[in-house]
Design a protein around this motif. Structure first.
Motif, PDB file in Angstrom:
ATOM      1  N   GLU A   1      -8.631   9.380   2.927  1.00 17.03           N
ATOM      2  CA  GLU A   1      -9.048   8.015   2.608  1.00 17.03           C
ATOM      3  C   GLU A   1     -10.561   7.898   2.534  1.00 17.03           C
ATOM      4  OE1 GLU A   1      -8.181   3.462   4.199  1.00 17.03           O
ATOM      5  OE2 GLU A   1      -7.553   5.198   5.372  1.00 17.03           O
TER       6      GLU A   1
ATOM      7  N   ASN B   1     -12.426   1.439   0.129  1.00 17.79           N
ATOM      8  CA  ASN B   1     -11.314   1.508   1.088  1.00 17.79           C
ATOM      9  C   ASN B   1     -11.529   0.570   2.273  1.00 17.79           C
ATOM     10  OD1 ASN B   1      -9.879   3.459  -0.368  1.00 17.79           O
ATOM     11  ND2 ASN B   1     -11.044   5.130   0.551  1.00 17.79           N
TER      12      ASN B   1
ATOM     13  N   LYS C   1     -11.248  -3.206   0.924  1.00 11.66           N
ATOM     14  CA  LYS C   1      -9.891  -3.543   0.498  1.00 11.66           C
ATOM     15  C   LYS C   1      -9.044  -3.982   1.676  1.00 11.66           C
ATOM     16  CE  LYS C   1      -5.918  -1.854  -2.062  1.00 11.66           C
ATOM     17  NZ  LYS C   1      -5.328  -0.777  -2.881  1.00 11.66           N
TER      18      LYS C   1
ATOM     19  N   THR D   1       0.835  -1.203   0.000  1.00  5.29           N
ATOM     20  CA  THR D   1       0.000   0.000   0.000  1.00  5.29           C
ATOM     21  C   THR D   1       0.862   1.240   0.000  1.00  5.29           C
ATOM     22  OG1 THR D   1      -0.093   0.094   2.404  1.00  5.29           O
ATOM     23  CG2 THR D   1      -1.781  -1.202   1.325  1.00  5.29           C
TER      24      THR D   1
ATOM     25  N   ASN E   1      -5.406   4.571  -2.838  1.00  2.73           N
ATOM     26  CA  ASN E   1      -4.799   3.235  -2.881  1.00  2.73           C
ATOM     27  C   ASN E   1      -5.529   2.368  -3.907  1.00  2.73           C
ATOM     28  OD1 ASN E   1      -3.222   4.108  -0.697  1.00  2.73           O
ATOM     29  ND2 ASN E   1      -4.769   3.409   0.770  1.00  2.73           N
TER      30      ASN E   1
END
Length: 461
Positions: free
Chosen positions: A52, A421, A424, A9, A390
């Protein structure tokens, strides 16, 4: 896709990069700068964490450059006394609520005494801002069984909610003569004041009774004969005191009765049973709750400083009659001689196709502010690629260009990114980012079919 030093990441890569910088800095300057470096790590982690996830709430930014033309138009509309019904139009997800909330926050400074003084001295051309009430109602798509199980008619339930959000904006102390029942929290000082007033009225009642029947009171309580003799030889003083004190007692009792609305309740009695202490009141049949309580609405604006009412999501109800009724209410309220110096303005956040044609819109509303959607098929790719941090895929740019055509609503886009997010981190190494993002998009855009996967059914299955 793994990075060159084996991390999966971007967050881990950032932490390791900062750690390498810290080691190199320690070799040159010792340990003096160690607290600052640790602070840098914390700040970097905070930046990544904040970016995020995305909230689904309106974006409130009174300094945003793109909002300034809207603010200028609203300033003009609200400064005109002949403009009473303002429409902010745009499709769902265009950012109407963001513009309204940002504007209301921007004009907060105009409510202060300093700005009013500057306007009075003509140091500024911006009028002082008024207080506002926000009413938000929506009829989102739910299950069909829930739609059909309504206890009240749809229009009456809408009007009831509007009345609730207006009249319950303030407490009972602000609207003492209101007939709408609400909980009133009484402080120790209020209870003490009421007790003193009741004691005072009771004392006055005893004095009046003594003046009316001096002989009876003297014999009953074994008082001195000088009391009755003094009252008898001063008849003018006696009846003057009786009249004055009786007036004070009646004034206090009537004010209490008016306060609780005893004389305002229009109740038609069709059955009275004194033996069982029963009173049956005939139910009032009315087609509109807003018409029934129009005096309460006028009284609310008369006793408060609220002059702007913002209506959001009313167009989702698919009921055009409520807009006609609200426009009538606005007309009735502004026709009141008690409010003629400061007109009441309604702001409606609605979609552009609420009325059938341009003639109807311009006839219904006094001023219209169109909102350009914040996200469309042209800029969805740029916004999506800037929000996702990401995402490990070789052809992610091509993938984003394809899926961004379906993410033209900012709230839906933010929710897809948030779920991506989260999932994941829970599903590591089991599925590629492209497949995971595609499933989450399908989950948000085709929710009903996606839930059928649990039952091994649906189009996707």
């Amino acid at each position: 896709m793994a990075l060159s030093f084996g991390l999966k990441t971007a967050t881990d890569w950032l932490h390791k990069t900062v750690a390498r910088i810290q080691v190199a800095s320690d070799n040159h300057s010792g340990t003096e700068n160690q607290p600052e470096t640790q602070l840098s790590i914390a700040e970097a982690e905070t930046v990544v964490t904040e970016n995020e996830f995305q909230t689904l709430t309106p974006i409130v930014d009174p300094d945003k450059e793109g909002y300034q033309p809207y603010f200028k138009a609203l300033d003009y509309a609200l400064s005109r006394d002949d403009v009473k019904n303002i429409a902010i139009t745009g499709p769902y997800g265009a950012g109407k609520s963001s513009v309204i909330l940002s504007y209301l926050k921007k004009i907060e400074g105009r409510k202060r005494l300093w700005h009013r003084l500057k306007y009075w001295l003509r140091f500024t051309s911006l009028k002082p801002a008024d207080e506002h009430v926000t009413i938000s109602l929506a009829n989102f798509e739910t299950d069909e069984t829930l739609k059909s199980s309504e206890s009240l008619s749809k229009e009456q339930s809408i009007e009831y909610s509007i009345l609730q959000q207006i009249l319950y904006k303030v407490d009972k102390g602000t609207l003492p003569d209101s007939r709408v029942e609400r909980i009133h929290t009484r402080s120790v000082g209020q209870i003490l004041t009421t007790s003193c007033l009741l004691f005072f009225v009771l004392a006055l009642a005893i004095v009046v009774t003594t003046l009316l029947f001096p002989q009876k009171i003297v014999s009953t309580f074994s008082l001195s004969l000088a009391v009755s003799h003094f009252i008898a030889i001063h008849p003018v003083w006696r009846w003057g005191c009786i009249g004055s004190l009786s007036f004070v007692i009646c004034w206090y009792l009537l004010s209490r009765f008016y306060r609780i609305g005893f004389f305002d309740r229009k109740i038609a009695l069709d059955k009275v049973n004194l033996l069982k202490a029963e009173i049956a009141a005939e139910k009032q049949n009315t087609a509109s709750l807003l018409n029934l309580y129009i005096d309460e609405i006028v009284y609310f604006f008369l006793k408060t400083k609220y002059r702007i009412v913002v209506f959001e999501d009313l167009d989702r109800l698919n009921n055009g009659h409520i807009f006609i009724k609200l426009r009538e209410i606005n007309q009735v309220v502004n026709n009141s001689s008690l409010l003629e110096k400061k007109p009441i303005k309604f702001i409606f956040a609605v979609r552009e196709d609420l009325l059938k044609d341009a003639e109807s819109q311009t006839k219904f509303f006094d001023f219209i502010v169109p909102i350009i959607p914040a996200v469309d098929s042209e800029n969805a790719y740029d916004i999506l690629s800037g929000k996702i941090i990401n995402f490990n895929a070789a052809d992610k740019e091509q993938f984003f260009k394809k899926v961004s055509l379906y993410l033209t609503d900012m709230r839906v886009m933010n929710n897809v990114i948030n779920e991506f997010n989260i999932f994941k981190k829970l599903i590591t190494g089991e599925i590629s980012d492209i497949k995971l993002f595609s499933l989450i998009m399908y989950k948000n855009l085709c929710t009903k079919d996606f839930t059928l996967l649990d039952n091994q059914d649906g189009f996707l299955y």
